[in-house]
Design a protein around this motif. Structure first.
Motif, PDB file in Angstrom:
ATOM      1  N   MET A   1       0.851  -1.170   0.000  1.00  0.00           N
ATOM      2  CA  MET A   1       0.000   0.000   0.000  1.00  0.00           C
ATOM      3  C   MET A   1       0.894   1.229   0.000  1.00  0.00           C
ATOM      4  O   MET A   1       1.828   1.325   0.779  1.00  0.00           O
ATOM      5  N   SER A   2       0.602   2.193  -0.866  1.00  0.00           N
ATOM      6  CA  SER A   2       1.412   3.401  -0.937  1.00  0.00           C
ATOM      7  C   SER A   2       1.108   4.304   0.251  1.00  0.00           C
ATOM      8  O   SER A   2       0.076   4.176   0.909  1.00  0.00           O
ATOM      9  N   SER A   3       1.999   5.238   0.497  1.00  0.00           N
ATOM     10  CA  SER A   3       1.785   6.145   1.625  1.00  0.00           C
ATOM     11  C   SER A   3       0.577   7.043   1.383  1.00  0.00           C
ATOM     12  O   SER A   3      -0.111   7.426   2.327  1.00  0.00           O
ATOM     13  N   THR A   4       0.295   7.358   0.127  1.00  0.00           N
ATOM     14  CA  THR A   4      -0.874   8.174  -0.190  1.00  0.00           C
ATOM     15  C   THR A   4      -2.156   7.426   0.150  1.00  0.00           C
ATOM     16  O   THR A   4      -3.083   7.996   0.733  1.00  0.00           O
ATOM     17  N   GLN A   5      -2.197   6.142  -0.192  1.00  0.00           N
ATOM     18  CA  GLN A   5      -3.374   5.341   0.137  1.00  0.00           C
ATOM     19  C   GLN A   5      -3.511   5.203   1.647  1.00  0.00           C
ATOM     20  O   GLN A   5      -4.612   5.253   2.184  1.00  0.00           O
ATOM     21  N   HIS A   6      -2.375   5.034   2.321  1.00  0.00           N
ATOM     22  CA  HIS A   6      -2.400   4.902   3.779  1.00  0.00           C
ATOM     23  C   HIS A   6      -2.958   6.181   4.411  1.00  0.00           C
ATOM     24  O   HIS A   6      -3.814   6.117   5.299  1.00  0.00           O
ATOM     25  N   GLU A   7      -2.476   7.340   3.940  1.00  0.00           N
ATOM     26  CA  GLU A   7      -2.977   8.608   4.476  1.00  0.00           C
ATOM     27  C   GLU A   7      -4.471   8.761   4.227  1.00  0.00           C
ATOM     28  O   GLU A   7      -5.192   9.260   5.082  1.00  0.00           O
ATOM     29  N   ALA A   8      -4.922   8.348   3.062  1.00  0.00           N
ATOM     30  CA  ALA A   8      -6.347   8.439   2.752  1.00  0.00           C
ATOM     31  C   ALA A   8      -7.162   7.556   3.693  1.00  0.00           C
ATOM     32  O   ALA A   8      -8.226   7.966   4.171  1.00  0.00           O
ATOM     33  N   ASN A   9      -6.653   6.360   3.966  1.00  0.00           N
ATOM     34  CA  ASN A   9      -7.351   5.455   4.884  1.00  0.00           C
ATOM     35  C   ASN A   9      -7.377   6.025   6.299  1.00  0.00           C
ATOM     36  O   ASN A   9      -8.394   5.949   6.995  1.00  0.00           O
ATOM     37  N   VAL A  10      -6.251   6.595   6.742  1.00  0.00           N
ATOM     38  CA  VAL A  10      -6.192   7.205   8.069  1.00  0.00           C
ATOM     39  C   VAL A  10      -7.183   8.361   8.148  1.00  0.00           C
ATOM     40  O   VAL A  10      -7.927   8.501   9.124  1.00  0.00           O
ATOM     41  N   ALA A  11      -7.211   9.192   7.103  1.00  0.00           N
ATOM     42  CA  ALA A  11      -8.131  10.334   7.082  1.00  0.00           C
ATOM     43  C   ALA A  11      -9.580   9.869   7.175  1.00  0.00           C
ATOM     44  O   ALA A  11     -10.386  10.451   7.908  1.00  0.00           O
ATOM     45  N   ARG A  12      -9.919   8.806   6.455  1.00  0.00           N
ATOM     46  CA  ARG A  12     -11.289   8.275   6.531  1.00  0.00           C
ATOM     47  C   ARG A  12     -11.619   7.807   7.949  1.00  0.00           C
ATOM     48  O   ARG A  12     -12.712   8.041   8.460  1.00  0.00           O
ATOM     49  N   GLY A  13     -10.669   7.151   8.581  1.00  0.00           N
ATOM     50  CA  GLY A  13     -10.887   6.694   9.949  1.00  0.00           C
ATOM     51  C   GLY A  13     -11.065   7.846  10.918  1.00  0.00           C
ATOM     52  O   GLY A  13     -11.924   7.794  11.815  1.00  0.00           O
ATOM     53  N   LEU A  14     -10.265   8.887  10.743  1.00  0.00           N
ATOM     54  CA  LEU A  14     -10.390  10.057  11.612  1.00  0.00           C
ATOM     55  C   LEU A  14     -11.733  10.751  11.404  1.00  0.00           C
ATOM     56  O   LEU A  14     -12.379  11.176  12.373  1.00  0.00           O
ATOM     57  N   LYS A  15     -12.163  10.867  10.156  1.00  0.00           N
ATOM     58  CA  LYS A  15     -13.471  11.470   9.879  1.00  0.00           C
ATOM     59  C   LYS A  15     -14.594  10.651  10.503  1.00  0.00           C
ATOM     60  O   LYS A  15     -15.559  11.200  11.033  1.00  0.00           O
ATOM     61  N   ALA A  16     -14.450   9.335  10.445  1.00  0.00           N
ATOM     62  CA  ALA A  16     -15.464   8.474  11.054  1.00  0.00           C
ATOM     63  C   ALA A  16     -15.500   8.681  12.561  1.00  0.00           C
ATOM     64  O   ALA A  16     -16.581   8.741  13.162  1.00  0.00           O
ATOM     65  N   ALA A  17     -14.326   8.796  13.181  1.00  0.00           N
ATOM     66  CA  ALA A  17     -14.269   9.009  14.632  1.00  0.00           C
ATOM     67  C   ALA A  17     -14.919  10.341  15.007  1.00  0.00           C
ATOM     68  O   ALA A  17     -15.649  10.429  16.000  1.00  0.00           O
ATOM     69  N   ILE A  18     -14.673  11.371  14.216  1.00  0.00           N
ATOM     70  CA  ILE A  18     -15.229  12.697  14.499  1.00  0.00           C
ATOM     71  C   ILE A  18     -16.753  12.671  14.459  1.00  0.00           C
ATOM     72  O   ILE A  18     -17.428  13.341  15.239  1.00  0.00           O
ATOM     73  N   ASN A  19     -17.310  11.870  13.577  1.00  0.00           N
ATOM     74  CA  ASN A  19     -18.768  11.821  13.418  1.00  0.00           C
ATOM     75  C   ASN A  19     -19.446  10.705  14.193  1.00  0.00           C
ATOM     76  O   ASN A  19     -20.658  10.548  14.106  1.00  0.00           O
ATOM     77  N   ASN A  20     -18.687   9.951  14.972  1.00  0.00           N
ATOM     78  CA  ASN A  20     -19.240   8.838  15.731  1.00  0.00           C
ATOM     79  C   ASN A  20     -19.730   9.345  17.085  1.00  0.00           C
ATOM     80  O   ASN A  20     -18.946   9.866  17.883  1.00  0.00           O
ATOM     81  N   PRO A  21     -21.025   9.178  17.404  1.00  0.00           N
ATOM     82  CA  PRO A  21     -21.549   9.684  18.676  1.00  0.00           C
ATOM     83  C   PRO A  21     -20.978   8.946  19.893  1.00  0.00           C
ATOM     84  O   PRO A  21     -21.052   9.456  21.009  1.00  0.00           O
ATOM     85  N   ARG A  22     -20.375   7.794  19.702  1.00  0.00           N
ATOM     86  CA  ARG A  22     -19.819   7.031  20.825  1.00  0.00           C
ATOM     87  C   ARG A  22     -18.399   7.453  21.188  1.00  0.00           C
ATOM     88  O   ARG A  22     -17.856   7.001  22.173  1.00  0.00           O
ATOM     89  N   VAL A  23     -17.793   8.317  20.386  1.00  0.00           N
ATOM     90  CA  VAL A  23     -16.422   8.764  20.621  1.00  0.00           C
ATOM     91  C   VAL A  23     -16.455   9.994  21.523  1.00  0.00           C
ATOM     92  O   VAL A  23     -17.276  10.896  21.342  1.00  0.00           O
ATOM     93  N   SER A  24     -15.552  10.044  22.517  1.00  0.00           N
ATOM     94  CA  SER A  24     -15.512  11.160  23.460  1.00  0.00           C
ATOM     95  C   SER A  24     -15.126  12.450  22.759  1.00  0.00           C
ATOM     96  O   SER A  24     -14.498  12.443  21.696  1.00  0.00           O
TER      97      SER A  24
END
Length: 133
Positions: A1-24
């Protein structure tokens, strides 16, 4: 996996965490900071591939029969502002070819013994609606 793909995956995970009502709230703030750092590093110079995909989406909007007139006008404005040339003709040809293949697939389904009666009925209905049967 390229670093660009990795960053995109990390960004998606962070966005999901920001919008998850169960996250502090604390975790959401941390995720937002990390996302800002990632996006700051990656959005300074958008890639040509990304730009091509975005412009391709606007081109597709123009030939989509389910798109509103106002959305098509907006797409034309964006394409004109980006100096994209000849965006109407080539995309229409691709759309026509796609439609031809869709109709051929439905026609093939009518004669395929492995297709269920229900699917054949759907294919026949679709073809009649499109004036292809």
């Amino acid at each position: 996996m390229s670093s660009t793909q990795h960053e995109a995956n990390v960004a998606r995970g962070l966005k999901a965490a920001i919008n998850n009502p169960r996250v502090s709230d604390e975790a959401k703030e941390s995720a937002q900071q990390r996302l800002d750092n990632i996006e700051g590093a990656t959005t300074e110079q958008p890639t040509t591939e990304h730009e091509n995909r975005v412009m391709g989406g606007y081109k597709a909007t123009l030939s989509n029969p389910n798109t509103s007139d106002s959305a098509k006008q907006h797409a034309r404005e964006i394409l004109d502002a980006a100096s994209v040339e000849d965006y109407s003709g080539s995309n229409q040809a691709e759309f026509d070819e796609h439609q031809t293949r869709v109709l051929a697939g439905y026609k093939a389904a009518l004669n395929n013994p492995r297709v269920s009666a229900e699917a054949k009925k759907h294919a026949e209905t679709y073809l009649k609606e499109q004036g292809a049967l």
